[in-house]
Design a protein around this motif. Sequence first.
Motif, PDB file in Angstrom:
ATOM      1  N   THR A  27       0.831  -1.210   0.000  1.00  0.00           N
ATOM      2  CA  THR A  27       0.000   0.000   0.000  1.00  0.00           C
ATOM      3  C   THR A  27       0.864   1.258   0.000  1.00  0.00           C
ATOM      4  N   GLU A  28       2.039   1.192   0.601  1.00  0.00           N
ATOM      5  CA  GLU A  28       2.943   2.337   0.543  1.00  0.00           C
ATOM      6  C   GLU A  28       3.396   2.601  -0.889  1.00  0.00           C
ATOM      7  N   VAL A  29       3.672   1.535  -1.640  1.00  0.00           N
ATOM      8  CA  VAL A  29       4.034   1.678  -3.054  1.00  0.00           C
ATOM      9  C   VAL A  29       2.873   2.325  -3.816  1.00  0.00           C
ATOM     10  N   ILE A  30       1.677   1.816  -3.588  1.00  0.00           N
ATOM     11  CA  ILE A  30       0.499   2.351  -4.279  1.00  0.00           C
ATOM     12  C   ILE A  30       0.260   3.804  -3.882  1.00  0.00           C
ATOM     13  N   ASN A  31       0.339   4.113  -2.587  1.00  0.00           N
ATOM     14  CA  ASN A  31       0.134   5.498  -2.149  1.00  0.00           C
ATOM     15  C   ASN A  31       1.169   6.441  -2.755  1.00  0.00           C
ATOM     16  N   ASP A  32       2.408   6.000  -2.878  1.00  0.00           N
ATOM     17  CA  ASP A  32       3.438   6.833  -3.504  1.00  0.00           C
ATOM     18  C   ASP A  32       3.061   7.175  -4.945  1.00  0.00           C
ATOM     19  N   ILE A  33       2.582   6.174  -5.667  1.00  0.00           N
ATOM     20  CA  ILE A  33       2.180   6.390  -7.060  1.00  0.00           C
ATOM     21  C   ILE A  33       0.963   7.312  -7.123  1.00  0.00           C
ATOM     22  N   LEU A  34      -0.030   7.059  -6.290  1.00  0.00           N
ATOM     23  CA  LEU A  34      -1.237   7.888  -6.287  1.00  0.00           C
ATOM     24  C   LEU A  34      -0.903   9.339  -5.954  1.00  0.00           C
ATOM     25  N   ARG A  35      -0.075   9.543  -4.939  1.00  0.00           N
ATOM     26  CA  ARG A  35       0.309  10.891  -4.517  1.00  0.00           C
ATOM     27  C   ARG A  35       1.023  11.625  -5.658  1.00  0.00           C
ATOM     28  N   GLU A  36       1.968  10.942  -6.295  1.00  0.00           N
ATOM     29  CA  GLU A  36       2.719  11.561  -7.390  1.00  0.00           C
ATOM     30  C   GLU A  36       1.804  11.908  -8.559  1.00  0.00           C
ATOM     31  N   LYS A  37       0.944  10.980  -8.963  1.00  0.00           N
ATOM     32  CA  LYS A  37       0.070  11.232 -10.117  1.00  0.00           C
ATOM     33  C   LYS A  37      -0.963  12.310  -9.805  1.00  0.00           C
ATOM     34  N   ALA A  38      -1.423  12.370  -8.563  1.00  0.00           N
ATOM     35  CA  ALA A  38      -2.345  13.442  -8.178  1.00  0.00           C
ATOM     36  C   ALA A  38      -1.645  14.789  -8.328  1.00  0.00           C
ATOM     37  N   TYR A  39      -0.453  14.890  -7.806  1.00  0.00           N
ATOM     38  CA  TYR A  39       0.308  16.135  -7.880  1.00  0.00           C
ATOM     39  C   TYR A  39       0.553  16.551  -9.332  1.00  0.00           C
ATOM     40  N   LEU A  40       0.989  15.615 -10.149  1.00  0.00           N
ATOM     41  CA  LEU A  40       1.328  15.927 -11.538  1.00  0.00           C
ATOM     42  C   LEU A  40       0.110  16.293 -12.390  1.00  0.00           C
ATOM     43  N   ASN A  41      -1.077  15.887 -11.937  1.00  0.00           N
ATOM     44  CA  ASN A  41      -2.291  16.115 -12.729  1.00  0.00           C
ATOM     45  C   ASN A  41      -3.247  17.120 -12.091  1.00  0.00           C
ATOM     46  N   GLY A  42      -2.798  17.858 -11.104  1.00  0.00           N
ATOM     47  CA  GLY A  42      -3.630  18.888 -10.502  1.00  0.00           C
ATOM     48  C   GLY A  42      -4.831  18.345  -9.767  1.00  0.00           C
ATOM     49  N   VAL A  43      -4.633  17.221  -9.097  1.00  0.00           N
ATOM     50  CA  VAL A  43      -5.715  16.534  -8.383  1.00  0.00           C
ATOM     51  C   VAL A  43      -5.384  16.544  -6.891  1.00  0.00           C
ATOM     52  N   ARG A  44      -6.383  16.686  -6.066  1.00  0.00           N
ATOM     53  CA  ARG A  44      -6.165  16.664  -4.615  1.00  0.00           C
ATOM     54  C   ARG A  44      -5.979  15.218  -4.154  1.00  0.00           C
ATOM     55  N   PHE A  45      -4.898  14.962  -3.423  1.00  0.00           N
ATOM     56  CA  PHE A  45      -4.650  13.654  -2.811  1.00  0.00           C
ATOM     57  C   PHE A  45      -5.032  13.752  -1.345  1.00  0.00           C
ATOM     58  N   ILE A  46      -5.901  12.854  -0.895  1.00  0.00           N
ATOM     59  CA  ILE A  46      -6.323  12.835   0.498  1.00  0.00           C
ATOM     60  C   ILE A  46      -5.642  11.651   1.167  1.00  0.00           C
ATOM     61  N   ASP A  47      -4.669  11.946   2.009  1.00  0.00           N
ATOM     62  CA  ASP A  47      -3.871  10.920   2.679  1.00  0.00           C
ATOM     63  C   ASP A  47      -4.645  10.368   3.874  1.00  0.00           C
ATOM     64  N   MET A  48      -4.828   9.062   3.921  1.00  0.00           N
ATOM     65  CA  MET A  48      -5.592   8.428   4.992  1.00  0.00           C
ATOM     66  C   MET A  48      -4.714   7.689   6.006  1.00  0.00           C
ATOM     67  N   VAL A  49      -3.402   7.723   5.828  1.00  0.00           N
ATOM     68  CA  VAL A  49      -2.525   6.969   6.728  1.00  0.00           C
ATOM     69  C   VAL A  49      -2.647   7.476   8.155  1.00  0.00           C
ATOM     70  N   GLU A  50      -2.393   8.754   8.377  1.00  0.00           N
ATOM     71  CA  GLU A  50      -2.427   9.285   9.746  1.00  0.00           C
ATOM     72  C   GLU A  50      -3.818   9.208  10.365  1.00  0.00           C
ATOM     73  N   THR A  51      -4.831   9.309   9.549  1.00  0.00           N
ATOM     74  CA  THR A  51      -6.212   9.286  10.042  1.00  0.00           C
ATOM     75  C   THR A  51      -6.552   7.968  10.726  1.00  0.00           C
ATOM     76  N   PHE A  52      -5.917   6.883  10.279  1.00  0.00           N
ATOM     77  CA  PHE A  52      -6.284   5.563  10.799  1.00  0.00           C
ATOM     78  C   PHE A  52      -5.145   4.829  11.504  1.00  0.00           C
ATOM     79  N   GLN A  53      -4.052   5.502  11.819  1.00  0.00           N
ATOM     80  CA  GLN A  53      -2.984   4.801  12.523  1.00  0.00           C
ATOM     81  C   GLN A  53      -3.081   5.062  14.024  1.00  0.00           C
ATOM     82  N   ASP A  54      -2.432   4.189  14.796  1.00  0.00           N
ATOM     83  CA  ASP A  54      -2.431   4.368  16.245  1.00  0.00           C
ATOM     84  C   ASP A  54      -1.377   5.401  16.638  1.00  0.00           C
TER      85      ASP A  54
END
Length: 179
Positions: free
Chosen positions: A92-119
């Motif tokens: 999932t870290e690999v996937i999130n890295d790709i999603l974050r990069e493609k969102a940035y490059l395409n002017g799309v908002r990336f909503i990071d859910m890692v901190e929202t659901f970690q202990d």
Amino acid sequence: GALIRPDWEDDLKGEETSRDAVHIAVLMFGLSDRQIIRPAPGARPFAIGSSDWRAEYGRRVERWLKVLRARNMVVYLVGLPVMRRADIQQQTEVINDILREKAYLNGVRFIDMVETFQDENGGFSQFGPDLSGARQKLRDGDGVTFTQIGNRKLAHFVERDIKRDVTQAVAERAVPLAG
């Protein structure tokens, strides 16, 4: 649908030809995409995390983003939360890295859910605060999926970002006309 399916482009083609008036798109890719990609029938498969896999998966994410942006949609790309098993978390870290990069490059908002659901230690937890702050079960025992309360919490953070952006857009358009 999953971006690793052989027929992943069928959904995309349907979106390209759609005449539905849609203004906002919320996408969450990745949970079912943690497997090899077969780029073409009979072709050598790409193992998840390999450079070929990353390139192909990124291309597929980007195709979706470009199609939606071409239809003048505001796009929100939701990242995956922390997972229980270390091997799934690495994927999932690999996937999130790709999603974050493609969102940035395409002017799309990336909503990071890692901190929202970690202990508090940055790891997986089935339990956490719900929207009222009460400790609730947010994740199922499989260490991947959400409970209904967890789904609502995830939706809340997506909704929060959308509302903030809509409020800002309305404020920017509410400029009084001079004279």
